[in-house]
Design a protein around this motif. Structure first.
Motif, PDB file in Angstrom:
ATOM      1  N   ARG A 198       0.832  -1.214   0.000  1.00  0.00           N
ATOM      2  CA  ARG A 198       0.000   0.000   0.000  1.00  0.00           C
ATOM      3  C   ARG A 198       0.859   1.254   0.000  1.00  0.00           C
ATOM      4  N   THR A 199       0.248   2.338  -0.410  1.00  0.00           N
ATOM      5  CA  THR A 199       0.939   3.626  -0.361  1.00  0.00           C
ATOM      6  C   THR A 199       0.410   4.418   0.830  1.00  0.00           C
ATOM      7  N   VAL A 200       1.323   4.883   1.657  1.00  0.00           N
ATOM      8  CA  VAL A 200       0.915   5.693   2.816  1.00  0.00           C
ATOM      9  C   VAL A 200       1.662   7.021   2.757  1.00  0.00           C
ATOM     10  N   ARG A 201       1.209   7.968   3.559  1.00  0.00           N
ATOM     11  CA  ARG A 201       1.958   9.228   3.672  1.00  0.00           C
ATOM     12  C   ARG A 201       2.727   9.193   4.983  1.00  0.00           C
ATOM     13  N   VAL A 202       4.007   9.497   4.894  1.00  0.00           N
ATOM     14  CA  VAL A 202       4.853   9.405   6.086  1.00  0.00           C
ATOM     15  C   VAL A 202       5.346  10.793   6.470  1.00  0.00           C
ATOM     16  N   ILE A 247      15.604  13.343   2.091  1.00  0.00           N
ATOM     17  CA  ILE A 247      14.451  13.484   2.995  1.00  0.00           C
ATOM     18  C   ILE A 247      14.917  14.252   4.230  1.00  0.00           C
ATOM     19  N   GLU A 248      14.127  15.246   4.605  1.00  0.00           N
ATOM     20  CA  GLU A 248      14.462  16.033   5.800  1.00  0.00           C
ATOM     21  C   GLU A 248      13.454  15.711   6.898  1.00  0.00           C
ATOM     22  N   VAL A 249      13.878  15.910   8.143  1.00  0.00           N
ATOM     23  CA  VAL A 249      12.933  15.805   9.258  1.00  0.00           C
ATOM     24  C   VAL A 249      11.826  16.839   9.026  1.00  0.00           C
ATOM     25  N   GLY A 250      10.584  16.422   9.148  1.00  0.00           N
ATOM     26  CA  GLY A 250       9.462  17.335   8.918  1.00  0.00           C
ATOM     27  C   GLY A 250       8.836  17.164   7.540  1.00  0.00           C
ATOM     28  N   ASP A 251       9.511  16.419   6.643  1.00  0.00           N
ATOM     29  CA  ASP A 251       8.929  16.183   5.312  1.00  0.00           C
ATOM     30  C   ASP A 251       7.769  15.209   5.410  1.00  0.00           C
ATOM     31  N   LEU A 252       6.781  15.428   4.569  1.00  0.00           N
ATOM     32  CA  LEU A 252       5.635  14.535   4.482  1.00  0.00           C
ATOM     33  C   LEU A 252       5.646  13.970   3.070  1.00  0.00           C
ATOM     34  N   ARG A 253       5.866  12.676   2.925  1.00  0.00           N
ATOM     35  CA  ARG A 253       6.050  12.088   1.591  1.00  0.00           C
ATOM     36  C   ARG A 253       5.223  10.823   1.411  1.00  0.00           C
ATOM     37  N   GLU A 254       4.913  10.555   0.158  1.00  0.00           N
ATOM     38  CA  GLU A 254       4.224   9.304  -0.151  1.00  0.00           C
ATOM     39  C   GLU A 254       5.240   8.179  -0.222  1.00  0.00           C
ATOM     40  N   VAL A 255       4.907   7.094   0.418  1.00  0.00           N
ATOM     41  CA  VAL A 255       5.830   5.962   0.504  1.00  0.00           C
ATOM     42  C   VAL A 255       5.059   4.694   0.179  1.00  0.00           C
ATOM     43  N   ARG A 256       5.690   3.846  -0.662  1.00  0.00           N
ATOM     44  CA  ARG A 256       5.078   2.541  -0.914  1.00  0.00           C
ATOM     45  C   ARG A 256       5.710   1.540   0.043  1.00  0.00           C
ATOM     46  N   ILE A 257       4.864   0.844   0.791  1.00  0.00           N
ATOM     47  CA  ILE A 257       5.377  -0.084   1.805  1.00  0.00           C
ATOM     48  C   ILE A 257       5.840  -1.373   1.125  1.00  0.00           C
ATOM     49  N   THR A 258       7.097  -1.767   1.425  1.00  0.00           N
ATOM     50  CA  THR A 258       7.671  -2.945   0.784  1.00  0.00           C
ATOM     51  C   THR A 258       7.869  -4.106   1.752  1.00  0.00           C
ATOM     52  N   ASP A 259       7.925  -3.800   3.056  1.00  0.00           N
ATOM     53  CA  ASP A 259       8.263  -4.863   3.999  1.00  0.00           C
ATOM     54  C   ASP A 259       7.701  -4.553   5.379  1.00  0.00           C
ATOM     55  N   GLY A 300       8.351  -5.517   9.413  1.00  0.00           N
ATOM     56  CA  GLY A 300       9.249  -6.161  10.389  1.00  0.00           C
ATOM     57  C   GLY A 300       8.553  -6.351  11.726  1.00  0.00           C
ATOM     58  N   ALA A 301       9.337  -6.582  12.769  1.00  0.00           N
ATOM     59  CA  ALA A 301       8.751  -6.881  14.079  1.00  0.00           C
ATOM     60  C   ALA A 301       7.900  -5.709  14.593  1.00  0.00           C
ATOM     61  N   ASN A 302       8.461  -4.505  14.529  1.00  0.00           N
ATOM     62  CA  ASN A 302       7.734  -3.367  15.072  1.00  0.00           C
ATOM     63  C   ASN A 302       7.618  -2.194  14.128  1.00  0.00           C
ATOM     64  N   SER A 303       8.005  -2.403  12.885  1.00  0.00           N
ATOM     65  CA  SER A 303       7.953  -1.267  11.969  1.00  0.00           C
ATOM     66  C   SER A 303       7.862  -1.749  10.525  1.00  0.00           C
ATOM     67  N   LEU A 304       7.568  -0.795   9.651  1.00  0.00           N
ATOM     68  CA  LEU A 304       7.455  -1.076   8.223  1.00  0.00           C
ATOM     69  C   LEU A 304       8.652  -0.478   7.503  1.00  0.00           C
ATOM     70  N   ALA A 305       8.946  -1.002   6.308  1.00  0.00           N
ATOM     71  CA  ALA A 305       9.964  -0.385   5.466  1.00  0.00           C
ATOM     72  C   ALA A 305       9.296  -0.031   4.145  1.00  0.00           C
ATOM     73  N   GLY A 306       9.781   1.035   3.509  1.00  0.00           N
ATOM     74  CA  GLY A 306       9.144   1.425   2.254  1.00  0.00           C
ATOM     75  C   GLY A 306      10.063   2.230   1.383  1.00  0.00           C
ATOM     76  N   GLU A 307       9.545   2.557   0.175  1.00  0.00           N
ATOM     77  CA  GLU A 307      10.345   3.387  -0.736  1.00  0.00           C
ATOM     78  C   GLU A 307       9.543   4.626  -1.129  1.00  0.00           C
ATOM     79  N   LEU A 308      10.304   5.676  -1.353  1.00  0.00           N
ATOM     80  CA  LEU A 308       9.705   6.967  -1.629  1.00  0.00           C
ATOM     81  C   LEU A 308       8.995   6.982  -2.984  1.00  0.00           C
ATOM     82  N   LEU A 309       7.805   7.532  -3.049  1.00  0.00           N
ATOM     83  CA  LEU A 309       7.121   7.678  -4.327  1.00  0.00           C
ATOM     84  C   LEU A 309       7.161   9.114  -4.808  1.00  0.00           C
ATOM     85  N   SER A 310       6.928  10.046  -3.882  1.00  0.00           N
ATOM     86  CA  SER A 310       6.831  11.442  -4.313  1.00  0.00           C
ATOM     87  C   SER A 310       8.115  12.179  -4.012  1.00  0.00           C
TER      88      SER A 310
END
Ligand code: 5AD
Ligand code: SF4
Length: 443
Positions: A383-387, A416-428, A430-440
């Protein structure tokens, strides 16, 4: 001008304590204090305590005992206790632990500067009043320095619900809502300092009924006002009571674009008999119907909750009803606790459940919750989420932020800077978090 003094604050418990610690540090900033991350080089140590569970006061006394050596080395070191244990124990703290110079309750910390000055004369300072004046009004001039992208903002304090296990109505007092214009002003100031996400806080936040332009307004109306603040991208709120989940708030979850699809709505138990004994004034069925309505308004909402197992008189059958409710709701997050006696609350007098049985129930409940949590997190893959990015990660070039649903998301990408809001496609997942790649490439 005198050299700056160092303040070490240790915060326990809920998000409101995190917010309060920030405000206390600001109040003492006016006295020349700057924050330090280590107790060893502090001129003042403040424990901002929590009284909600398990032998809270005893833990505070043992923590205080550890400062004996420091105080012996540095007689000018001032030690203070703030928060709900301070409120509940009051003067007893100074009697039991003479190295404490200052005790301040959650409603009086705007008086910290005078109290600190008093301790500098060698006197002790105690204030656990519920004063007439509003501490936030006294502390309204907040610093203007840049800060991180997320912030808490207290909009309501105290609770009138008196659940039979809970100390909050005694330590935080009666329910009080802050006026809407002050909240909007504070939100605007936070946004001017770089904040993009605000979590509105209250012990019973959805009972908010603060003064608006034409009489009191609801939490939903306040959220709609905040929705208009330019530069503010995300709004969350916590903690809510099922009985105060008004229609306009449910509707806002479907229509207010800045309100995030995540809701913490504690139920505590799935057994009507226990809910009644808890003085919760809702049933398992009414809670489930409520969630149906919330999901009808916002189908992808991630639910979160709190549970107590081993509440006095809870049987295995009662506990099974809790497990059934959890199966039906499927929480994305949930916090479960073994009941612990809080002296002065009605449940403290009742027949306690065998501790081994309570431990066993807690384990079974937590296993079920963890399974659901993981399933919901895993379902984000693809899925694509905004991070909203909050910090750098542990790996080289990695940034970490939160999705709309409050999942932690790790992304490895340049720029990517702290405070940026970006679209990310989730790829993986893990135990307590997700990993993804930047779309926008921007926002
Ligand atoms: N024992 C165990 N858990 C408690 N909570 C509050 N009081 C107690 C208690 N005496 C839990 C409730 C509440 C959360 C913040 O802490 O689940 O929602
Ligand atoms: Fe405590 Fe929440 Fe119940 Fe209020 S509604 S008494 S804060 S558990």
């Amino acid at each position: 001008m005198s050299e700056s003094k160092k303040l070490f604050i240790k915060t326990y418990g809920c998000q409101m304590n995190v917010y309060d610690s920030e405000r206390m540090a600001e109040a003492l900033g006016g006295q020349g204090y700057v924050e330090t991350q280590s107790a060893d080089d502090a001129d003042m140590i403040l424990l901002n305590t929590c009284h909600i569970r398990e032998k809270a006061a005893e833990k505070v006394y043992s923590e205080l005992g550890r400062f004996k050596g420091l105080k012996a080395e540095k007689p000018d070191l001032k030690i203070g206790v703030a928060g709900c244990v301070a409120q509940a124990e009051g003067e007893e703290i100074m009697r039991r632990q003479p190295l404490v110079d200052l005790v301040v309750g959650p409603q009086s910390y705007h008086r910290l500067p005078e109290m600190e000055a008093k301790t500098r004369t060698g006197a002790k300072a105690l204030d656990t009043d519920f004063p007439e004046e509003d501490k936030f009004e006294k502390l309204k001039n907040r610093p203007k320095a840049k800060r991180g992208p997320t912030a808490f903002l207290t909009v309501q304090e105290g609770c009138d619900k008196f659940c039979a296990f809970c100390v909050v109505p005694y330590t935080r007092g009666a329910e009080v809502s802050r006026p809407a214009d002050r909240i909007i002003r504070e939100a605007q100031d936070l946004v001017d300092r770089g904040v993009r996400e605000i979590t509105l806080l209250g012990q019973n936040v959805n009972a908010y009924h603060g003064a608006g332009p034409n009489g009191d307004i609801t939490l939903a109306s306040l959220i709609w006002e905040l929705n208009k603040v330019d530069g503010l991208e995300r709004i969350r709120f916590t903690t809510s009571h099922p009985n105060d989940m008004a229609d306009d708030l449910i509707e806002a979850h479907g229509t207010c674009d800045k309100l995030m699809p995540y809701l913490h709505l504690p139920v505590q138990s799935g057994s009507d008999r226990i809910l009644k004994r808890m003085n919760r004034s809702h049933t398992a069925e009414s809670y489930l119907r409520l969630i149906e309505r919330i999901r009808a308004a916002r189908p992808d909402i991630v639910m979160s909750g709190d549970f107590i197992v081993g509440f006095p008189e809870e049987t295995e059958e009662d506990f099974q009803a809790t497990m059934d409710l959890v199966e039906q709701v499927k929480y994305g997050y949930a916090y479960s606790f073994k009941y612990s006696t809080r002296p002065g609350t009605p449940a403290a007098e009742r027949a306690q459940v065998d501790p081994d049985a309570a431990d066993d129930r807690l384990q079974r409940l937590q296993a079920l919750i963890t399974r659901h949590q993981r399933e919901i997190q895993d379902s984000m893959v693809g899925r694509t989420v905004r991070v909203l990015f909050e910090k750098t990660g542990r790996l080289e070039g990695q940034m970490v932020g939160k999705s709309e649903y409050l999942h932690s998301v790790h992304v490895k990408a340049r720029g990517i800077e702290v405070g940026d809001l970006r679209e990310v496609r989730i790829t993986d997942s893990g135990a307590n978090s997700l990993a993804g790649e930047l779309l926008s490439f921007g926002d």
